[in-house]
Design an enzyme around this catalytic site. Structure first.
Site, PDB file in Angstrom:
ATOM      1  N   CYS A  29      13.008  12.264   7.202  1.00 41.67           N
ATOM      2  CA  CYS A  29      12.753  12.140   8.342  1.00 41.67           C
ATOM      3  C   CYS A  29      14.181  12.353   9.239  1.00 41.67           C
ATOM      4  O   CYS A  29      14.320  12.544  10.493  1.00 41.67           O
ATOM      5  CB  CYS A  29      12.321  10.473   8.662  1.00 41.67           C
ATOM      6  N   GLU A  50       7.769  17.313  15.269  1.00 40.73           N
ATOM      7  CA  GLU A  50       8.382  17.082  13.877  1.00 40.73           C
ATOM      8  C   GLU A  50       7.504  18.088  12.811  1.00 40.73           C
ATOM      9  O   GLU A  50       6.456  17.862  12.843  1.00 40.73           O
ATOM     10  CB  GLU A  50       8.209  15.574  13.370  1.00 40.73           C
ATOM     11  N   LYS A  92       0.738  -1.163  -0.034  1.00 41.66           N
ATOM     12  CA  LYS A  92       0.118  -0.218   0.226  1.00 41.66           C
ATOM     13  C   LYS A  92       1.026   1.161  -0.027  1.00 41.66           C
ATOM     14  O   LYS A  92       1.185   1.668   1.052  1.00 41.66           O
ATOM     15  CB  LYS A  92      -0.837  -0.012   1.162  1.00 41.66           C
ATOM     16  N   GLU A 147       9.479   2.331  10.992  1.00 40.25           N
ATOM     17  CA  GLU A 147      10.292   3.335  10.992  1.00 40.25           C
ATOM     18  C   GLU A 147       9.444   4.477  10.915  1.00 40.25           C
ATOM     19  O   GLU A 147       8.723   5.047   9.877  1.00 40.25           O
ATOM     20  CB  GLU A 147      11.094   2.935   9.777  1.00 40.25           C
TER      21      GLU A 147
END
Ligand code: NAD
Ligand code: A1AUG
Length: 514
Positions: A319, A415, A204, A285
């Site tokens: 990231c 973040e 996906k 992750e």
């Protein structure tokens, strides 16, 4: 087999490479707007409900439309993957590895086309797109070789009259859920790690970048991957994602994405559903709040260059991006001033123009989120550069630097995932490391120092999965800097590392007496 070496980055100062990239763009422009079906057991399935992938730099330009899986189609794909597992799990590891080697060479031949597609679908400037494609090739080459290393298991001891073996066998059906920011490398790497270890996959991809994933499945087919080993099921995370994560036949989930979605998947996967006979494995992750620490004994030009490149490469949508810099007070003013100067020099615009260092953020939701963080930043620090944005043509957010930010500020903790860096002052190196560690994440970090003792202190005390010295904090290379983080950055699976494939297998001990 030649030893693994990472795919070199393209030198765009060479005219022939520029021309090849432009040719890649022309190829992709030739198929813009096409419709792509789901792929279930090799069969193409078209749905009425579609996902539309847009060019973030020209927000009305359609890259393609993609069929959208429903729960029923996800169930069908699960049944196909479950059935195909019986065959694929028995295929020799050498043959599985060969599919990856062949796929790598197909991509190498179409490298500029794939990079151009990343430029148009994800808004990646040339060098960033080229690095994404190179990393996809690296994952294929590296994991194929890793599988050949692991195919006969690991050595264990045997006593006289005894033959002991320790072998790895595949797990079953894996759900691979990938993000849009490395829409090729991470999507391909997480998929093929599952495949080469003998599992079958429901892929996906992220809804903003589904076309590159479709093109990759075509490559796998051309490379000889049998139907049903990888099934392409784009769809809504909440609908199809939850359904597949909850499914009793799901054996593992390999997820890369945000903290909140990762935690949700981890929680749901821990629930035992009717008919389920195993504990699901989760590889997750997740996000980062990554810091570059600058010591007082340091190459200050290198420090400023590293901060700017790590903060603003691909608009900070990594990231690993440097979203915080912590600078020791003795050199604070000098480094901050240089960061501001370098940031002002950055060129921003359409990523098809190679003169632009930076382009857009991915979509309207990202644009809104980042610009709202910029407003928060204005109340938390001193705005030195940027702070502006323009979404009239595409989602452009200008590189933004906030200085004099308190370690407890929201822009130092949360973040943002955009081109925004917050800078804080530390009284000494110890305090700088303390501030850097003051986050729930633990993905990447860098230390710029000439002081060997401070460097070694950071090696022990800076709590991140990927720590770099005297360079920026982005750009891990498969097989050289295995990648993954601590705490809320995920399960530290270390993609592109020597232990990664084992996460997709289970070890079986056999002991024979004779
Ligand atoms: N640690 C790493 O290696 C790494 C690498 C790349 C990106 N990231 C992180 O990813 C994030 C950016 O990517 P994103 O915006 O695509 O993340 P996201 O979490 O929004 O989406 C990731 C994927 O999860 C899917 N998803 C959403 N809801 C779901 C649900 N309920 N169930 C199952 N799947 C669901 C999405 O459709 C997408 O395919 C950032 O936080 C970034 O730090 C981490
Ligand atoms: N592996 C990449 C980051 C992946 C996440 O976005 C890097 O090291 O910069």
């Amino acid at each position: 087999m030649i030893p693994y070496k990472h795919e070199p980055f393209t030198d765009f100062s060479k005219e022939e490479n520029k021309a090849a990239y432009l040719e890649g763009l022309a190829t992709v422009e030739g198929y813009l707007g096409q419709a792509y079906p789901l792929i279930i057991g090799g069969e193409r399935v078209t749905t009425e409900d579609q996902i539309t992938s847009y060019n973030p730099a020209k927000k009305t330009e359609v890259i393609g439309t993609v069929s959208k899986a429903t729960k029923d189609l996800a169930e069908k794909a699960m049944q196909v993957a479950d059935e195909t597992f019986k065959m694929w799990s028995q295929v020799e590891p050498e043959i599985r590895a060969d599919v990856l080697f062949k796929a790598a060479s197909i991509i190498r031949r179409r490298k500029f086309e794939f990079s151009a597609l990343l430029t148009l679908e994800a808004g990646k400037p040339w060098n960033e797109a080229d690095a994404d494609t190179a990393e996809a090739i690296d994952f294929l080459e590296y994991y194929a070789r890793q599988m050949l290393r692991l195919k006969d298991g690991q050595k264990v001891e045997s006593r006289v009259g005894e033959y002991n073996r320790y072998d790895y066998i595949p797990l079953g059906v894996g759900i691979v859920i990938s993000p849009w920011n490395f829409p090729f490398a991470i999507m391909a790497g997480t998929t093929v790690a599952a495949v080469v270890t003998g599992n079958t996959v429901l892929l996906k991809p992220a809804s903003t970048t589904p076309v590159v994933a479709y093109k990759f499945i075509e490559v796998l087919e051309e490379a000889g991957l049998p139907a049903g080993v990888v099934n392409y099921v784009p769809g809504s995370g909440a609908e199809v994602g939850d359904y597949l994560v909850d499914h009793p036949r799901t054996r593992f989930v390999s997820f890369t994405g945000s903290r909140d979605v990762g935690l949700r998947i981890n929680q749901r996967a821990s629930v035992l559903n009717e008919g389920q006979i195993w504990m699901k494995r989760v590889i997750a992750e997740m996000g980062g709040k990554d810091t570059i620490v600058v010591d007082k004994e340091a190459d200050l030009e290198l420090a400023a260059q590293s901060i700017v490149k790590s903060a603003f490469g691909f608009s900070g949508q990594k990231c690993s991006a440097c979203s915080r810099a912590v600078i020791v007070e003795d050199v604070y003013d000098e480094v901050v001033e240089r960061v501001a100067e370098l940031t002002k020099e950055l060129t921003i615009g359409d990523p098809t123009n190679p003169d632009n260092f930076m382009a857009t953020v991915i979509d309207e939701a990202a644009f809104k989120k980042i610009t709202s963080y910029i407003e928060i930043g204005k109340t938390e620090g001193k705005l030195l550069v940027g702070g502006t944005a323009d979404d009239s043509v595409g989602y452009f957010v200008h590189p933004t630097v906030f200085a004099d930010v308190a370690p407890s500020a929201r822009i130092m903790k949360e973040e943002i995932f955009g081109p925004v860096v917050a800078i804080a002052k530390a009284k000494d190196f110890d305090e700088a490391i303390q501030i850097a560690n003051d986050t729930e994440y633990g993905l990447t970090g860098a230390v710029i120092t000439k002081n060997r003792l401070n460097q070694e202190k950071a090696r022990k005390e800076f709590h991140v999965g990927n720590l770099y010295f005297n360079r920026g904090c982005t750009g891990a290379i498969v097989g050289y800097q295995p990648f993954g983080g601590f705490n809320m950055s995920g399960t530290d699976s270390k993609a592109g590392g020597p232990d990664y494939l084992q996460l997709h297998m289970q070890a079986k001990t056999t002991s024979e007496m004779f």
